[in-house]
Design an enzyme around this catalytic site. Structure first.
Site, short mmCIF file in Angstrom:
data_model
loop_
_atom_site.label_atom_id
_atom_site.label_comp_id
_atom_site.label_asym_id
_atom_site.label_seq_id
_atom_site.Cartn_x
_atom_site.Cartn_y
_atom_site.Cartn_z
N GLU A 75 32.54 50.89 -24.06
CA GLU A 75 32.83 52.20 -23.52
C GLU A 75 34.24 52.29 -22.93
OE1 GLU A 75 30.26 55.55 -22.32
OE2 GLU A 75 31.66 55.08 -23.90
N ASP A 76 34.63 51.27 -22.19
CA ASP A 76 35.84 51.39 -21.37
C ASP A 76 37.00 50.49 -21.77
OD1 ASP A 76 34.53 53.25 -19.81
OD2 ASP A 76 33.74 51.77 -18.42
#
Ligand code: MN
Length: 490
Positions: A75-76
């Site tokens: 996700e990051d």
């Protein structure tokens, strides 16, 4: 938090564990999140470490802990799920993927609530461990909530209290549930929180501790005389559950008996009952305050004996008596069963019944909203336990009827039921059942179809869908929801 603390904790529970891959996952996460900071200013990797540490505390298995370290990578960071899979294999990648899906919520307001709930159920039914990682992730986010703007604080606290905390309870992970609830409580009702915290933590603390040592010494001596090995400690209920009790039952702080409880941990089940006997012979039990969750566990698997007695000075005092195994189950829920299981038994064994029910619901529901409404009715409501004449226990939502019971036992019994005998007395089919009722269903063997009017009073999704499915007018039955005034339409 350091990776050494995590490895130390894993070894504490499982000295044989091979933690090489845990260290590798840490190196990978650290590299992937390099240079990133949390809003609080901390290096991002701290969030990953805290999440993983919480998972070690509830004795989650190694893949779950590793997925905890890696949960925000796809996700990051610039690394993808593929990279995770290449380095750590399919099982861990699947867990990480489950978490990533959970965090992608598109909607706002009520829709957002519905979507989070649905995603959570989907995650649980595919692999329960995803939910555990999510709780651990959320717990650290809550602990660092001060760094968020006030609006977001409120939104996250509410969502957590309404969705994650009840599910943590259903999965029996008490250790996470109470921590999550108390932090949310602090953000949502700051005034009430402060008041209760003061009464609880500050007021009369010394006096209370003296009382507990006194009662502990008396009981310890009696148990030793009876050759029962035990540990006794006392614990304070967490603040949010006290608040709920005061609120729901409109009671004052002083009127809540089980604000403080003594916990007695003994060797085996027979010692549990012996200990109960000794407690009741020392102090007079309070009326209707005894619960045998060993004979009749809660739907989430919780087992213990609970009793409230009038202790020294006539002061109401709750005791919870359990074995060490029950103690761990109560704290860690399904996670406690996880450690030594192979892939195959994990799916089914120890999976609480409501999860199977959700799976069924999901297949049958015609729309998401339908599913959520039904899931909330069937799962989030309090349940009752009733018995068949042979002593089989069936758990049902509150206000269920004999027809719900009949369908819970077997579809044929449901379809052919024509009457019910509740605790030895003939009763109408729409009589709401109570905890502990013994129900015998009178069957009419030549009967083929259920009665559509049962839709008016049945409470379980299972009964309702079977009635529609098997009715003489089964095609019409499917339409029942759309025809005004049709039997079963509210
Ligand atoms: Mn996270």
């Amino acid at each position: 938090m350091t990776i050494d603390q995590i490895i130390h904790k894993i070894k504490e529970h499982n000295p044989e564990a091979d933690t090489t891959i845990v260290s590798l996952a840490y190196d990978f996460a650290k590299m992937a999140h390099k240079g990133q900071k949390r809003l609080s200013g901390e290096p991002y990797i701290q969030h990953c470490l805290h999440t993983a540490y919480t998972l070690t505390q509830i004795k989650a298995d190694i893949p779950t802990i590793i997925a905890g370290l890696l949960h925000d990578v796809p996700e990051d960071t610039t690394y993808t799920l593929k990279d995770v899979e290449k380095n750590f294999g399919k099982e861990i990648a699947t867990l990480v993927c489950g978490i990533t899906k959970l965090s992608k919520i598109k909607y706002r307001g009520v829709d957002r609530y519905v979507e989070s709930l649905r995603k959570m159920f989907l995650a649980i039914t595919s692999d329960l461990r995803i939910a555990l990682i999510k709780f651990a992730d959320r717990l650290h986010n809550l602990k660092t909530l001060d760094a968020q703007p006030p609006e977001k604080q409120q939104r996250i606290a509410k969502e957590t209290l309404e969705i994650y905390a009840p599910i943590a309870g259903l999965l029996g992970v008490e250790h996470l549930k109470w921590q999550i609830e108390d932090i949310c409580f602090k953000y949502i009702y700051p005034e009430e929180y402060k008041k209760l915290e003061y009464r609880y933590e500050v007021e009369k603390k010394i006096e209370r501790n003296q009382y507990f040592s006194r009662i502990k010494n008396i009981l310890m001596k009696e148990l030793q005389n009876a050759n029962i090995d035990c540990t006794i400690n006392h614990r304070f209920k967490h603040l949010y559950s006290i608040y709920q009790k005061m609120h729901e039952k409109d009671r004052q702080f002083n009127e809540i008996y089980d604000v403080f409880a003594m916990r007695v941990v003994v060797k085996d089940i027979s010692d549990c009952y012996k200990t109960l006997g000794i407690i009741h012979s020392l102090w007079k039990p309070a009326h209707k305050r005894f619960k045998d969750y060993i004979g009749l566990p809660k739907p989430n698997g919780y087992r213990s004996l609970h009793t409230t007695v009038f202790g020294p000075d006539g002061r109401p005092t709750e005791f919870q008596i359990r074995t060490k195994e029950m103690y761990e189950e109560a704290l860690y829920g399904i996670a406690a069963h996880w450690q030594y299981k192979t892939e195959g038994d994990r799916r089914n064994e120890h999976q609480p019944k409501w999860i199977t029910e959700i799976l069924e619901l999901q297949k049958e529901a015609s729309s998401t909203l339908d599913f959520i409404t039904q899931a909330k009715i069937d799962v989030f409501r309090d349940r009752i336990f009733v018995f068949s004449p042979k002593g089989d226990v069936i758990d049902l939502p509150i206000d269920s009827t004999s027809v719900d019971f009949a369908y819970a036992v077997h579809t044929d019994i449901g379809n052919q039921c024509s009457g019910a005998i509740i605790n030895g007395k003939i009763a109408s089919l729409n009589t709401p059942l109570k905890n502990g009722d013994v129900i015998e269903i009178i069957r009419e063997k030549q009967r083929k179809y259920p009665n559509l009017s049962w839709l008016k009073f049945t409470k379980t999704h299972r009964a309702q869908s079977k009635i529609k499915q098997h009715s003489r007018y089964s095609k019409l039955g499917a339409l029942a929801n759309y025809i005004p005034g049709f039997p079963g339409k509210n």
